[in-house]
Enzyme design. Structure first.
Site, PDB file in Angstrom:
ATOM      1  N   THR A  35      10.764  31.733  21.944  1.00 32.36           N
ATOM      2  CA  THR A  35      10.663  31.128  20.503  1.00 32.36           C
ATOM      3  C   THR A  35      12.010  32.136  19.979  1.00 32.36           C
ATOM      4  O   THR A  35      11.982  33.544  20.222  1.00 32.36           O
ATOM      5  CB  THR A  35       9.529  31.712  19.803  1.00 32.36           C
ATOM      6  OG1 THR A  35       8.633  30.713  20.372  1.00 32.36           O
ATOM      7  CG2 THR A  35       9.607  31.416  18.309  1.00 32.36           C
ATOM      8  N   TYR A 189      -2.293  29.263  23.308  1.00 33.33           N
ATOM      9  CA  TYR A 189      -2.160  28.211  22.412  1.00 33.33           C
ATOM     10  C   TYR A 189      -3.130  26.906  22.951  1.00 33.33           C
ATOM     11  O   TYR A 189      -3.993  27.278  23.758  1.00 33.33           O
ATOM     12  CB  TYR A 189      -0.751  27.537  22.693  1.00 33.33           C
ATOM     13  CG  TYR A 189       0.289  28.519  22.035  1.00 33.33           C
ATOM     14  CD1 TYR A 189       0.072  29.103  20.815  1.00 33.33           C
ATOM     15  CD2 TYR A 189       1.362  29.041  22.812  1.00 33.33           C
ATOM     16  CE1 TYR A 189       1.013  30.316  20.349  1.00 33.33           C
ATOM     17  CE2 TYR A 189       2.345  30.108  22.356  1.00 33.33           C
ATOM     18  CZ  TYR A 189       2.096  30.643  20.878  1.00 33.33           C
ATOM     19  OH  TYR A 189       2.903  31.573  20.699  1.00 33.33           O
TER      20      TYR A 189
END
Length: 365
Positions: A35, A189
Site C-alpha cells: 500500500t 482483511y
C-alpha cells in the site's frame, strides 16, 4: 539516503527463468504488494503510479498494491480501486508502462471488510464483515487516524454479491492489462475474517467448522479462476500474523485445510509470508501445495538465495527493498549497496519517497 552494503551471495540463483502458471518470468525476484496511498479519493491511480511501477520493471513479476474490488471494499485513504472505467483507464497506463519495462504485473484484489470506516465508504456506510465483531485499533482517513467501528454482519444472501464483485474486479483487471490477479487472503482483511475463528461467529454455511469458514476465501478464489483461468491467479496467505486484531483457535489445522483445498484448484502460485510463528508455514505449505510457491517476509539477498538454493521456494518476494531500490535485481546481480527505505514517506501523497529513490548509474534496471 543512507545505504547498506550487501553481503556476498551468488546472484545467479535469482536469475533463472521460472514458469509461473501461464507466464514465463525472466527472474525469480518478485515485488511484493505494498500500500502506497497515492490514489485519488475516487480510487484512481495517478500519473506517478505508472512511473513508480515501471521503475521497478526489472522484477520477474510485480504484485500491485491492494486494490479494492468494490467501493465497500476500501479500507484506507487514497487507496486504488478496480471497479470503475476511470480506475481501469488509469491502471492501463500502469500496466503498459510495466510491460514496456519488460516485467509482468498481477493485480492484488483486497477487500478490507471490517478494516475500514464509514468516512471511507459510500454514503457513510458501515463496514461489512462475517460477524459484528469490532476490531481494536485505527485506520487512516482524510481526517487522520480514527478508531474502527463495529461492522455489520453480511446476510447470507449478500455474500453471493460480494463474491460476484471479486469476479467483476478480475474482469476489470484483464481490461486494464494486468497479466493476472492475486487474492489477498491475509492481513486481517475480508477473506481472512471469514477464515478465522475470532472474527467469524456465524451459524450458517459460512461459519462454525473449518470447512465452512474456509468457504468464503475458496469461493472468492473460484470466482477469480472462473474469469481469468487458474494459471493466472495466485493467493496470498500469512498465518498467525495477528495484524488487524485477528486470530484463529487452531491455525495449523485451519490453514492446512485451506491450502489443501487451494491445491486442488491448481492456481498459478501460492504466496506465503512467514510471520514469526512457531510453525514453519512456508515449509508446511510446501508439503501441502504441489504448485509454485512464492515466499516473502523481511528477506535479505542471503536469506532469499538460501530459500531458492534449498528449493523451499520457487521465487522470493521483496517489499521494502523493492520500494527503496527501483533496480533491486541489478543491485543483487552486482552485489551493490542498497538504499534504506524512508518509512516516513510510505503513505504520504506526492513523489517524495515514491519515485525519487536513486538507481545505480542513474538508470533503471
Amino acid at each position: 539516503m543512507n545505504s547498506q552494503t550487501q553481503s556476498n551471495t551468488d546472484p545467479d540463483i535469482f536469475f533463472r527463468p521460472l514458469q509461473l502458471g501461464a507466464l514465463e518470468l525472466r527472474n525469480r525476484l518478485i515485488m511484493a504488494p505494498m500500500t502506497r496511498s497515492r490514489a485519488s479519493d475516487d480510487g484512481v491511480p495517478g500519473e506517478l503510479t505508472a512511473t513508480y511501477y515501471s521503475q521497478r520493471g526489472g522484477a520477474g513479476l510485480i504484485l500491485s498494491e491492494g486494490v479494492f474490488p468494490s467501493s465497500m471494499g476500501k479500507g484506507y485513504v487514497r487507496t486504488p480501486g478496480i471497479c470503475t472505467d476511470e480506475q481501469v483507464a488509469a491502471w492501463k497506463k500502469v500496466t503498459d508502462a510495466v510491460h514496456a519495462a519488460g516485467s509482468a504485473i498481477f493485480c492484488q484484489i483486497m477487500h478490507c471488510g471490517r478494516i475500514s470506516h464509514p468516512t471511507l465508504l459510500p454514503g457513510g456506510a458501515t463496514p461489512v464483515a462475517p460477524s459484528a465483531v469490532r476490531p481494536t485499533g485505527q485506520t487512516w482517513t482524510n481526517d487522520g487516524m480514527v478508531d474502527f467501528v463495529t461492522p455489520r454482519a453480511l446476510e447470507t444472501d449478500e455474500i453471493e454479491v460480494v463474491i460476484s464483485e471479486y469476479a467483476d474486479a478480475a474482469s476489470w483487471a484483464l481490461g486494464a492489462g494486468f497479466d493476472g490477479v492475486e487474492l489477498h487472503a491475509a492481513s486481517g482483511y475480508l477473506p481472512e475474517q471469514f477464515l478465522c475463528s475470532s472474527t467469524n461467529q456465524r451459524s450458517d454455511e459460512y461459519g462454525g467448522s473449518i470447512a465452512n469458514r474456509a468457504r468464503f476465501p475458496l469461493e472468492a478464489l473460484d470466482a477469480l479462476i472462473d474469469v481469468v483461468g487458474a494459471d493466472r491467479v495466485g493467493i496470498k496467505l500469512v498465518p498467525e500474523m495477528g495484524f488487524n486484531d485477528l486470530f484463529d483457535d487452531t491455525p495449523r489445522d485451519t490453514y492446512s485445510y485451506l491450502v489443501e483445498q487451494v491445491d486442488r484448484r491448481k492456481p498459478a502460485y501460492l504466496h506465503i509470508v512467514g510471520a514469526g510463528s512457531e510453525v514453519d508455514y512456508p515449509d508446511l505449505f510446501r508439503s501441502l501445495f504441489s504448485g509454485t510457491c512464492l515466499v516473502g517476509g523481511g528477506l535479505t539477498a542471503e536469506s532469499g538465495a538460501s530459500l531458492l538454493t534449498s528449493a523451499r521456494s520457487d521465487a522470493v518476494v521483496y517489499g521494502q527493498l523493492f520500494l527503496a531500490n527501483p533496480d533491486l535485481p541489478e543491485r543483487f546481480r552486482r552485489g551493490a549497496a542498497l538504499n534504506e527505505p524512508d518509512n516516513s514517506t510510505f503513505y504520504t501523497p506526492g513523489p517524495d519517497g515514491y519515485i525519487d529513490y536513486p538507481a545505480l548509474d542513474g538508470i533503471q534496471a
